[in-house]
Design a protein around this motif. Sequence first.
Motif, PDB file in Angstrom:
ATOM      1  N   GLU A   1       0.816  -1.213   0.000  1.00 16.23           N
ATOM      2  CA  GLU A   1       0.000   0.000   0.000  1.00 16.23           C
ATOM      3  C   GLU A   1       0.850   1.264   0.000  1.00 16.23           C
ATOM      4  O   GLU A   1       0.513   2.253  -0.668  1.00 16.23           O
ATOM      5  CB  GLU A   1      -0.937   0.013   1.203  1.00 16.23           C
ATOM      6  CG  GLU A   1      -1.825   1.248   1.223  1.00 16.23           C
ATOM      7  CD  GLU A   1      -2.788   1.285   2.398  1.00 16.23           C
ATOM      8  OE1 GLU A   1      -3.665   2.149   2.393  1.00 16.23           O
ATOM      9  OE2 GLU A   1      -2.654   0.454   3.303  1.00 16.23           O
ATOM     10  N   HIS A   2       1.963   1.259   0.740  1.00 18.25           N
ATOM     11  CA  HIS A   2       2.773   2.468   0.868  1.00 18.25           C
ATOM     12  C   HIS A   2       3.948   2.488  -0.110  1.00 18.25           C
ATOM     13  O   HIS A   2       4.727   3.445  -0.104  1.00 18.25           O
ATOM     14  CB  HIS A   2       3.280   2.599   2.304  1.00 18.25           C
ATOM     15  CG  HIS A   2       2.179   2.603   3.317  1.00 18.25           C
ATOM     16  ND1 HIS A   2       2.208   1.844   4.468  1.00 18.25           N
ATOM     17  CD2 HIS A   2       0.980   3.243   3.336  1.00 18.25           C
ATOM     18  CE1 HIS A   2       1.089   2.020   5.149  1.00 18.25           C
ATOM     19  NE2 HIS A   2       0.334   2.863   4.479  1.00 18.25           N
ATOM     20  N   MET A   3       4.077   1.451  -0.934  1.00 16.54           N
ATOM     21  CA  MET A   3       5.126   1.424  -1.958  1.00 16.54           C
ATOM     22  C   MET A   3       5.100   2.641  -2.874  1.00 16.54           C
ATOM     23  O   MET A   3       6.171   3.169  -3.253  1.00 16.54           O
ATOM     24  CB  MET A   3       5.010   0.128  -2.750  1.00 16.54           C
ATOM     25  CG  MET A   3       5.878   0.047  -3.995  1.00 16.54           C
ATOM     26  SD  MET A   3       5.051   0.704  -5.485  1.00 16.54           S
ATOM     27  CE  MET A   3       3.727  -0.470  -5.677  1.00 16.54           C
ATOM     28  N   PRO A   4       3.923   3.148  -3.299  1.00 14.32           N
ATOM     29  CA  PRO A   4       3.936   4.328  -4.177  1.00 14.32           C
ATOM     30  C   PRO A   4       4.642   5.538  -3.591  1.00 14.32           C
ATOM     31  O   PRO A   4       5.146   6.384  -4.352  1.00 14.32           O
ATOM     32  CB  PRO A   4       2.439   4.615  -4.394  1.00 14.32           C
ATOM     33  CG  PRO A   4       1.776   3.284  -4.214  1.00 14.32           C
ATOM     34  CD  PRO A   4       2.557   2.609  -3.135  1.00 14.32           C
ATOM     35  N   LEU A   5       4.693   5.669  -2.266  1.00 13.44           N
ATOM     36  CA  LEU A   5       5.392   6.803  -1.659  1.00 13.44           C
ATOM     37  C   LEU A   5       6.878   6.754  -1.990  1.00 13.44           C
ATOM     38  O   LEU A   5       7.505   7.781  -2.265  1.00 13.44           O
ATOM     39  CB  LEU A   5       5.182   6.801  -0.144  1.00 13.44           C
ATOM     40  CG  LEU A   5       3.729   6.919   0.336  1.00 13.44           C
ATOM     41  CD1 LEU A   5       3.661   6.789   1.852  1.00 13.44           C
ATOM     42  CD2 LEU A   5       3.126   8.241  -0.118  1.00 13.44           C
ATOM     43  N   VAL A   6       7.452   5.554  -1.955  1.00  4.15           N
ATOM     44  CA  VAL A   6       8.863   5.397  -2.325  1.00  4.15           C
ATOM     45  C   VAL A   6       9.031   5.544  -3.830  1.00  4.15           C
ATOM     46  O   VAL A   6       9.986   6.174  -4.305  1.00  4.15           O
ATOM     47  CB  VAL A   6       9.384   4.022  -1.851  1.00  4.15           C
ATOM     48  CG1 VAL A   6      10.874   3.883  -2.164  1.00  4.15           C
ATOM     49  CG2 VAL A   6       9.142   3.833  -0.360  1.00  4.15           C
ATOM     50  N   PHE A   7       8.113   4.982  -4.576  1.00  2.00           N
ATOM     51  CA  PHE A   7       8.179   5.065  -6.042  1.00  2.00           C
ATOM     52  C   PHE A   7       8.157   6.514  -6.508  1.00  2.00           C
ATOM     53  O   PHE A   7       8.980   6.922  -7.352  1.00  2.00           O
ATOM     54  CB  PHE A   7       7.003   4.289  -6.639  1.00  2.00           C
ATOM     55  CG  PHE A   7       6.863   4.440  -8.133  1.00  2.00           C
ATOM     56  CD1 PHE A   7       7.599   3.644  -8.992  1.00  2.00           C
ATOM     57  CD2 PHE A   7       6.004   5.389  -8.676  1.00  2.00           C
ATOM     58  CE1 PHE A   7       7.477   3.794 -10.377  1.00  2.00           C
ATOM     59  CE2 PHE A   7       5.881   5.538 -10.046  1.00  2.00           C
ATOM     60  CZ  PHE A   7       6.626   4.729 -10.896  1.00  2.00           C
ATOM     61  N   ILE A   8       7.233   7.305  -5.995  1.00  2.36           N
ATOM     62  CA  ILE A   8       7.100   8.697  -6.423  1.00  2.36           C
ATOM     63  C   ILE A   8       8.365   9.483  -6.093  1.00  2.36           C
ATOM     64  O   ILE A   8       8.869  10.260  -6.918  1.00  2.36           O
ATOM     65  CB  ILE A   8       5.864   9.338  -5.763  1.00  2.36           C
ATOM     66  CG1 ILE A   8       4.577   8.727  -6.331  1.00  2.36           C
ATOM     67  CG2 ILE A   8       5.865  10.843  -5.963  1.00  2.36           C
ATOM     68  CD1 ILE A   8       3.326   9.161  -5.606  1.00  2.36           C
ATOM     69  N   ALA A   9       8.899   9.292  -4.876  1.00  5.84           N
ATOM     70  CA  ALA A   9      10.103  10.025  -4.478  1.00  5.84           C
ATOM     71  C   ALA A   9      11.296   9.635  -5.341  1.00  5.84           C
ATOM     72  O   ALA A   9      12.067  10.500  -5.795  1.00  5.84           O
ATOM     73  CB  ALA A   9      10.406   9.757  -3.005  1.00  5.84           C
ATOM     74  N   THR A  10      11.466   8.336  -5.587  1.00  2.00           N
ATOM     75  CA  THR A  10      12.606   7.880  -6.386  1.00  2.00           C
ATOM     76  C   THR A  10      12.467   8.313  -7.835  1.00  2.00           C
ATOM     77  O   THR A  10      13.443   8.758  -8.464  1.00  2.00           O
ATOM     78  CB  THR A  10      12.723   6.350  -6.298  1.00  2.00           C
ATOM     79  OG1 THR A  10      12.748   5.938  -4.931  1.00  2.00           O
ATOM     80  CG2 THR A  10      13.990   5.866  -6.989  1.00  2.00           C
ATOM     81  N   ARG A  11      11.259   8.187  -8.376  1.00  2.00           N
ATOM     82  CA  ARG A  11      11.035   8.568  -9.774  1.00  2.00           C
ATOM     83  C   ARG A  11      11.294  10.062  -9.969  1.00  2.00           C
ATOM     84  O   ARG A  11      11.895  10.484 -10.972  1.00  2.00           O
ATOM     85  CB  ARG A  11       9.588   8.231 -10.138  1.00  2.00           C
ATOM     86  CG  ARG A  11       9.206   8.488 -11.583  1.00  2.00           C
ATOM     87  CD  ARG A  11       9.689   7.394 -12.519  1.00  2.00           C
ATOM     88  NE  ARG A  11       9.133   7.602 -13.850  1.00  2.00           N
ATOM     89  CZ  ARG A  11       8.017   7.028 -14.301  1.00  2.00           C
ATOM     90  NH1 ARG A  11       7.360   6.190 -13.523  1.00  2.00           N
ATOM     91  NH2 ARG A  11       7.596   7.252 -15.512  1.00  2.00           N
ATOM     92  N   ALA A  12      10.867  10.882  -9.009  1.00  2.00           N
ATOM     93  CA  ALA A  12      11.111  12.329  -9.112  1.00  2.00           C
ATOM     94  C   ALA A  12      12.602  12.634  -9.070  1.00  2.00           C
ATOM     95  O   ALA A  12      13.095  13.512  -9.799  1.00  2.00           O
ATOM     96  CB  ALA A  12      10.384  13.058  -7.986  1.00  2.00           C
TER      97      ALA A  12
END
Length: 553
Positions: A146-157
């Motif tokens: 569920e909280h994986m997108p928080l890491v994904f968004i930060a890393t992708r940015a």
Amino acid sequence: MLLTTLLAVWIIAISVWPLARLFLEALAPGQTGAPLGLMAEVLSARSTGRAFWNTLGASAASVAISAGLGVTLALLTGLFQLRGRIAMTFLILSPLLIPSQTMALAWIELTGATSPILGPLGLAPPPGRTNPIYSGAGIALLMGIEHMPLVFIATRAALRAVPGDLIEAARIVGASRRVILVRVLLPLAAPAALAGSVLAFAAAVGNFGIPALLGIPGRFPMLTTQIYQRLNGFGPSVAGQVAVLALLLVALALGALALRKLILLRLSAPLPAGAPTVPLDAGALRPVLEAGVWAVLLLIAVLPMLALLATAFSPALGVRLSGNSATLANFADVMRNPAAMRAIGNSLRLSLLAALICSIVALPFAFLAVVQKSRAVRVLDWLVDAPWVVPGTVVALAMILAFLRPLPLIGSLYGSFAILLLAYLARFLPLILRPVLAAAESAEPALDEAARILGAPIWRRIILILAPGVLPAMSAGALVLVMTAVNELTLSSLLWSSGNETIGVMIFALQYEGNSPAAAAMAVLSVGLVLSITLALDRLAGWLPPGTLPWRE
């Protein structure tokens, strides 16, 4: 001055005072009258220690999953020319759109003995065996997804911020793709990935939906579920005790957010401006990478929702779904259930009212903070985020303590629709205020200055000058608020009462009483509602600043 005073009264009344009341309750003397005695009694209890360490352990394990998935998917979709990257990104971010309780319910149906997906393949656990998802490991797995997108968004940015000149310079000196990845990109993205992981920990600490549906039947207590069970069993009489538990949640969440800020300040390095990074050519590995990404997304995003959908169409648990057995009876039962229909209406009313009122508050707030640069409003800007930063369980408990006693001319708000609305207003105001403030910062100041010179009053400058410029951002924020609030459970689980049920509460209640098919049907309806709002938000993409919708390239 009057406008600033009204905003200050509003923010203090719905955000500051309830949380302050909570802290005062937790600091009360104990039964012996000793200072901080109540805190000492609760913290020394064996049940508190167990819930605390379960919360810490499950949240830490979930962060490992979030970081592993988020960083890997960000690297693959952000660095390589993979086909279908927009669809991949949308599925990667889908856990942000699916409520915690719906995700938990979907995985329960996927991994149980009656699984419509694993059963026909012979992979489901045998009948009578406890579903393995009802465990601390299951809670960690689902919170990690569920909280994986928080890491994904930060890393992708962070990867997008890397100038293409650096990559080109590495290529000129003969660096391979592996060297570029390991020696250039990963070190630059590591601080953002680490900060996103810490943010995922803060979110996991305050998660209620997954621990409630998995931890309560699995006898794996966490702080959020312990607060819920104590209040549900004993009512406001134990408010002081659960206030201490709430302070533990606040301490964990604020500690994580402070660590995140420290990481960004100390480890992040400014990068020179340059051309954006061009995705690398994966060459012969492209089909392998694409297959790997789709396999992961199939497991974490698609199969659980298919299992939920299959359960919703099943005539009964254990009956294999087929063309002949599929039925709409579960949906019909939900539609005929007065409490379920009332819950849908209540959730829509709460989310729409919260979006409308928060929009009305955000406009003058942005005008005073950005255009007039009011110091008082800048201070209020810090306070607005408090109910969003702390876990939702803490906000709900703070509302109970603040509005339990009768107020002059109003009476007690406990157990009413009004206390739910106030909690939503306090919790979700930043979802609209942040984009509106960002849009106001980029507005042309000369327009307001000209209107002021011509003698236009403040209200006309707000409505005719500021509002048109920030309207797209405000509309997007309002839709995000509605999308977030319509399936909300954490606040509602502690504040609802008979007649004031919400969608999240009904899904939880139906599953808790053993009516899985009806719970699945209710969850499918709620997901359909969220997806409809998402599509409406996507239609606004052309009028929104780049990056507003993270699934858009």
